[in-house]
Design a protein around this motif. Structure first.
Motif, PDB file in Angstrom:
ATOM      1  N   UNK A 191       0.817  -1.228   0.000  1.00 57.41           N
ATOM      2  CA  UNK A 191       0.000   0.000   0.000  1.00 57.41           C
ATOM      3  C   UNK A 191       0.838   1.259   0.000  1.00 57.41           C
ATOM      4  N   UNK A 192       2.108   1.139   0.355  1.00 60.79           N
ATOM      5  CA  UNK A 192       2.958   2.339   0.430  1.00 60.79           C
ATOM      6  C   UNK A 192       3.194   2.884  -0.978  1.00 60.79           C
ATOM      7  N   UNK A 193       3.343   4.202  -1.073  1.00 63.86           N
ATOM      8  CA  UNK A 193       3.414   4.837  -2.396  1.00 63.86           C
ATOM      9  C   UNK A 193       4.747   4.632  -3.110  1.00 63.86           C
ATOM     10  N   UNK A 194       5.829   4.572  -2.342  1.00 64.59           N
ATOM     11  CA  UNK A 194       7.155   4.615  -2.977  1.00 64.59           C
ATOM     12  C   UNK A 194       8.000   3.392  -2.659  1.00 64.59           C
ATOM     13  N   UNK A 195       7.316   2.294  -2.315  1.00 67.61           N
ATOM     14  CA  UNK A 195       8.017   1.076  -1.903  1.00 67.61           C
ATOM     15  C   UNK A 195       7.499  -0.077  -2.731  1.00 67.61           C
ATOM     16  N   UNK A 196       8.426  -0.932  -3.159  1.00 65.44           N
ATOM     17  CA  UNK A 196       7.971  -2.161  -3.809  1.00 65.44           C
ATOM     18  C   UNK A 196       8.620  -3.359  -3.111  1.00 65.44           C
ATOM     19  N   UNK A 197       7.804  -4.236  -2.495  1.00 63.89           N
ATOM     20  CA  UNK A 197       8.390  -5.426  -1.870  1.00 63.89           C
ATOM     21  C   UNK A 197       8.785  -6.432  -2.948  1.00 63.89           C
ATOM     22  N   UNK A 198      10.052  -6.844  -2.929  1.00 61.31           N
ATOM     23  CA  UNK A 198      10.548  -7.742  -3.983  1.00 61.31           C
ATOM     24  C   UNK A 198      11.223  -8.994  -3.432  1.00 61.31           C
ATOM     25  N   UNK A 199      11.360  -9.074  -2.105  1.00 59.35           N
ATOM     26  CA  UNK A 199      12.066 -10.242  -1.569  1.00 59.35           C
ATOM     27  C   UNK A 199      11.650 -10.539  -0.145  1.00 59.35           C
ATOM     28  N   UNK A 200      12.194 -11.631   0.388  1.00 59.40           N
ATOM     29  CA  UNK A 200      12.033 -11.976   1.809  1.00 59.40           C
ATOM     30  C   UNK A 200      13.405 -12.387   2.315  1.00 59.40           C
ATOM     31  N   UNK A 201      13.647 -12.078   3.569  1.00 52.91           N
ATOM     32  CA  UNK A 201      14.962 -12.338   4.134  1.00 52.91           C
ATOM     33  C   UNK A 201      14.827 -13.003   5.498  1.00 52.91           C
ATOM     34  N   UNK A 202      15.757 -13.910   5.797  1.00 49.79           N
ATOM     35  CA  UNK A 202      15.883 -14.370   7.184  1.00 49.79           C
ATOM     36  C   UNK A 202      17.332 -14.738   7.448  1.00 49.79           C
ATOM     37  N   UNK A 203      17.687 -14.766   8.703  1.00 50.10           N
ATOM     38  CA  UNK A 203      19.024 -15.217   9.116  1.00 50.10           C
ATOM     39  C   UNK A 203      18.857 -15.705  10.543  1.00 50.10           C
ATOM     40  N   UNK A 204      19.082 -16.997  10.762  1.00 53.51           N
ATOM     41  CA  UNK A 204      18.659 -17.563  12.053  1.00 53.51           C
ATOM     42  C   UNK A 204      19.770 -17.592  13.094  1.00 53.51           C
ATOM     43  N   UNK A 213      17.959 -26.787  11.731  1.00 53.94           N
ATOM     44  CA  UNK A 213      17.428 -25.416  11.826  1.00 53.94           C
ATOM     45  C   UNK A 213      17.328 -24.725  10.460  1.00 53.94           C
ATOM     46  N   UNK A 214      18.265 -25.027   9.563  1.00 48.24           N
ATOM     47  CA  UNK A 214      18.208 -24.405   8.229  1.00 48.24           C
ATOM     48  C   UNK A 214      17.021 -24.943   7.432  1.00 48.24           C
ATOM     49  N   UNK A 215      16.773 -26.255   7.600  1.00 50.03           N
ATOM     50  CA  UNK A 215      15.638 -26.861   6.893  1.00 50.03           C
ATOM     51  C   UNK A 215      14.338 -26.235   7.410  1.00 50.03           C
ATOM     52  N   UNK A 216      14.274 -26.091   8.732  1.00 45.66           N
ATOM     53  CA  UNK A 216      13.073 -25.533   9.351  1.00 45.66           C
ATOM     54  C   UNK A 216      12.863 -24.087   8.880  1.00 45.66           C
ATOM     55  N   UNK A 217      13.959 -23.323   8.847  1.00 43.98           N
ATOM     56  CA  UNK A 217      13.848 -21.926   8.391  1.00 43.98           C
ATOM     57  C   UNK A 217      13.383 -21.882   6.933  1.00 43.98           C
ATOM     58  N   UNK A 218      13.896 -22.793   6.117  1.00 43.47           N
ATOM     59  CA  UNK A 218      13.482 -22.817   4.703  1.00 43.47           C
ATOM     60  C   UNK A 218      11.983 -23.111   4.610  1.00 43.47           C
ATOM     61  N   UNK A 219      11.499 -24.014   5.462  1.00 40.39           N
ATOM     62  CA  UNK A 219      10.049 -24.326   5.465  1.00 40.39           C
ATOM     63  C   UNK A 219       9.229 -23.085   5.795  1.00 40.39           C
ATOM     64  N   UNK A 254      32.219 -31.407  13.770  1.00 43.47           N
ATOM     65  CA  UNK A 254      31.935 -31.794  12.384  1.00 43.47           C
ATOM     66  C   UNK A 254      30.960 -30.742  11.858  1.00 43.47           C
ATOM     67  N   UNK A 255      31.362 -30.041  10.815  1.00 40.80           N
ATOM     68  CA  UNK A 255      30.478 -29.020  10.236  1.00 40.80           C
ATOM     69  C   UNK A 255      29.953 -29.530   8.901  1.00 40.80           C
ATOM     70  N   UNK A 256      28.682 -29.275   8.609  1.00 41.61           N
ATOM     71  CA  UNK A 256      28.173 -29.660   7.288  1.00 41.61           C
ATOM     72  C   UNK A 256      28.949 -28.909   6.199  1.00 41.61           C
ATOM     73  N   UNK A 257      29.180 -29.570   5.091  1.00 39.62           N
ATOM     74  CA  UNK A 257      29.795 -28.891   3.952  1.00 39.62           C
ATOM     75  C   UNK A 257      28.714 -28.085   3.231  1.00 39.62           C
ATOM     76  N   UNK A 258      29.110 -27.145   2.382  1.00 36.22           N
ATOM     77  CA  UNK A 258      28.092 -26.441   1.585  1.00 36.22           C
ATOM     78  C   UNK A 258      27.228 -27.414   0.777  1.00 36.22           C
ATOM     79  N   UNK A 259      27.840 -28.519   0.344  1.00 36.90           N
ATOM     80  CA  UNK A 259      27.035 -29.493  -0.413  1.00 36.90           C
ATOM     81  C   UNK A 259      25.980 -30.149   0.473  1.00 36.90           C
ATOM     82  N   UNK A 260      26.391 -30.512   1.681  1.00 34.92           N
ATOM     83  CA  UNK A 260      25.411 -31.116   2.598  1.00 34.92           C
ATOM     84  C   UNK A 260      24.310 -30.111   2.942  1.00 34.92           C
ATOM     85  N   UNK A 261      24.715 -28.866   3.111  1.00 35.46           N
ATOM     86  CA  UNK A 261      23.733 -27.810   3.375  1.00 35.46           C
ATOM     87  C   UNK A 261      22.749 -27.726   2.209  1.00 35.46           C
TER      88      UNK A 261
END
Ligand code: LLP
Length: 429
Positions: A191-204, A213-219, A254-261
């Motif tokens: 409804x705002x005159x000079x704003x256009x929403x184009x995305x959504x953001x999160x960072x957990x 937690x990343x899977x849950x955030x994606x859901x 043990x950290x997940x790799x980017x591929x596992x992520x």
């Protein structure tokens, strides 16, 4: 100790890439941050390739707060990355490093009208964190005769397994709009005159070693995307944030790799987008997992002392690396000039700062250490230099970049002149 591929021990010395850290410390002095450029590029490519194997288009935005050195930003720009910027300073540095305005996202929970003006003028998308910020950006854009392209940061109210100071998606966290109120926020933006929403953001949160937690955030993000699509928002991007941890304890974590992520999160995202019949760009914002292990902090032993504990007093303290003092973080330590010596005693590594909390490691088994030895603090590339201070009037360290056989400073060490460079003398003194 397990070492990442760019670190090795050769004839008792710790090497980073092709470079002997003992010689680097002699040549450039200590304390000294040393970063392996190849490692940074390799980590970035792992992310890009892992994500884009599932979905295109994908954009990796480097979280510039992890280390905003311009040389690193140039490396990321050269790779085609974007950046999560959290301040006007990071925004300017990213642009000067050659990043595309369309590859930047201006995040933050407390932006001034000047900050918002800068982003709109530069054509940079802004993540809004409150309804006040929506009103402010609408007014600023109106004054400029422009439109502001925005997303809202979603607070998914997720309890993530990490240090409480770096869990950012908790219901109690200062960040984001509570997820159940997000649709209302977008309705107001439409409804705002000079704003256009184009995305959504999160960072957990940050330093997260579990994938759930990343899977849950994606859901949560997919569900919200559905609500937004139904209300007529045209989504150009969905940003799932950063937060993947690294194995600071090399032999235990043990950290997940980017591929596992990617393999864990992308099916949720891709199925969600397919069901909605939309194809927004997928954005992620890793910081730590791109740069942390690329960098060692070299510090010289000034003295040792057997008191109630055995202290190893070095020339870097929480002025150079605040993470251990601030979060109780663990960083592996290698005695760089006799890296293959057997462990001998339990030492507490203490910096030169006038605070008893100025400890880089507590009760850590180390080889025999004496004055003049060189310690390498590992995994210092994220939130190391970028959180350094000049406390106790100690100049901040130099940063050196190595690539193959080449090496060059990407920041010189500060001097006492730098400490006073911004100070002024009131006329009555
Ligand atoms: N995006 C946003 C909006 C963030 O707030 C952060 C980090 C990131 C991305 C990158 O997160 P990463 O992938 O690096 O986990 N100083 C603390 C970490 C603070 C993180 C703040 N936000 C530390 O030294 O552990």
């Amino acid at each position: 100790m397990n070492l990442p591929p760019h670190l090795s021990v050769q004839d008792g010395h710790l090497f980073i890439g092709e470079h002997d850290t003992v010689r680097l410390a002699e040549e450039y002095g200590t304390p000294l941050y040393v970063t392996d450029e190849g490692r940074v590029r390799a980590r970035y490519r792992e992310y890009r390739d892992a994500l884009s194997a599932h979905y295109k288009p994908v954009l990796v935005l480097y979280a510039a707060k992890a280390n905003g050195n311009s040389a690193l930003l140039r490396v990321f720009a050269d790779e085609g990355a974007g950046a999560d910027v959290f301040s006007p300073g990071e925004l300017e540095l990213a642009l000067r490093a050659g990043m595309e305005p369309s590859h930047l996202l201006f995040n933050g929970s407390s932006k001034s009208r000047n900050d918002l003006r800068l982003a709109i003028e530069r054509g940079i998308r802004v993540t809004l964190d409150s309804m006040d910020e929506l009103r402010a950006i609408d007014e600023v854009a109106g004054t400029l005769g422009k439109e502001a392209f925005v997303s809202f940061r979603v607070n998914p109210a997720l309890d993530v397994p990490t240090h409480p100071k770096i869990a950012t998606g908790l219901a109690s966290s200062k960040f984001g709009i509570p997820h159940e109120r997000v649709p209302d926020a977008y309705r107001a933006a439409l409804e705002a005159d000079h704003v256009r929403p184009v995305g959504i953001h999160c960072h957990i949160g940050s330093q997260i070693l579990a994938l759930d937690p990343f899977i849950e955030a994606a859901r949560v993000m997919v569900r919200i995307a559905g609500e937004l699509v139904r209300m007529g928002v045209v989504l150009e991007f969905i940003d799932l944030g950063g937060g993947l941890g690294i194995p600071y304890r090399h032999d235990e974590d043990r950290a997940p790799t980017p591929r596992e992520y990617a393999d864990a999160v992308m099916p949720v995202f891709v199925d969600g987008m397919t069901a909605l019949g939309i194809r927004p760009a997928l954005w992620v914002e890793p910081g730590r997992s791109l740069v942390a292990d690329s960098t060692v902090l070299l510090t010289r032993v000034n003295s040792t002392k057997d008191a109630h504990r055995r202290f190893v007093n070095v020339d870097a303290g929480f002025n150079q690396l605040v993470r251990p003092a601030m979060y109780g973080s663990y960083h592996e330590i290698v005695v760089a000039n006799h890296a293959d010596a057997p462990l001998e005693s339990t030492c507490t590594v203490a910096g030169p700062i006038c605070e008893s909390g100025d400890l880089l490691a507590e009760d850590r088994p180390l080889p025999a250490v004496t004055e003049g030895d060189l310690l390498a603090i590992l995994d210092a590339g994220a939130y190391g230099f970028s959180m350094a201070s000049q406390y106790n009037a100690r100049p901040r360290a130099a940063e050196l970049l190595v690539r193959g056989p080449d090496r060059a400073p990407m920041r010189r060490a500060e001097t006492v002149d730098d400490l006073v460079a911004t100070q002024l003398t009131p006329p009555w003194l």
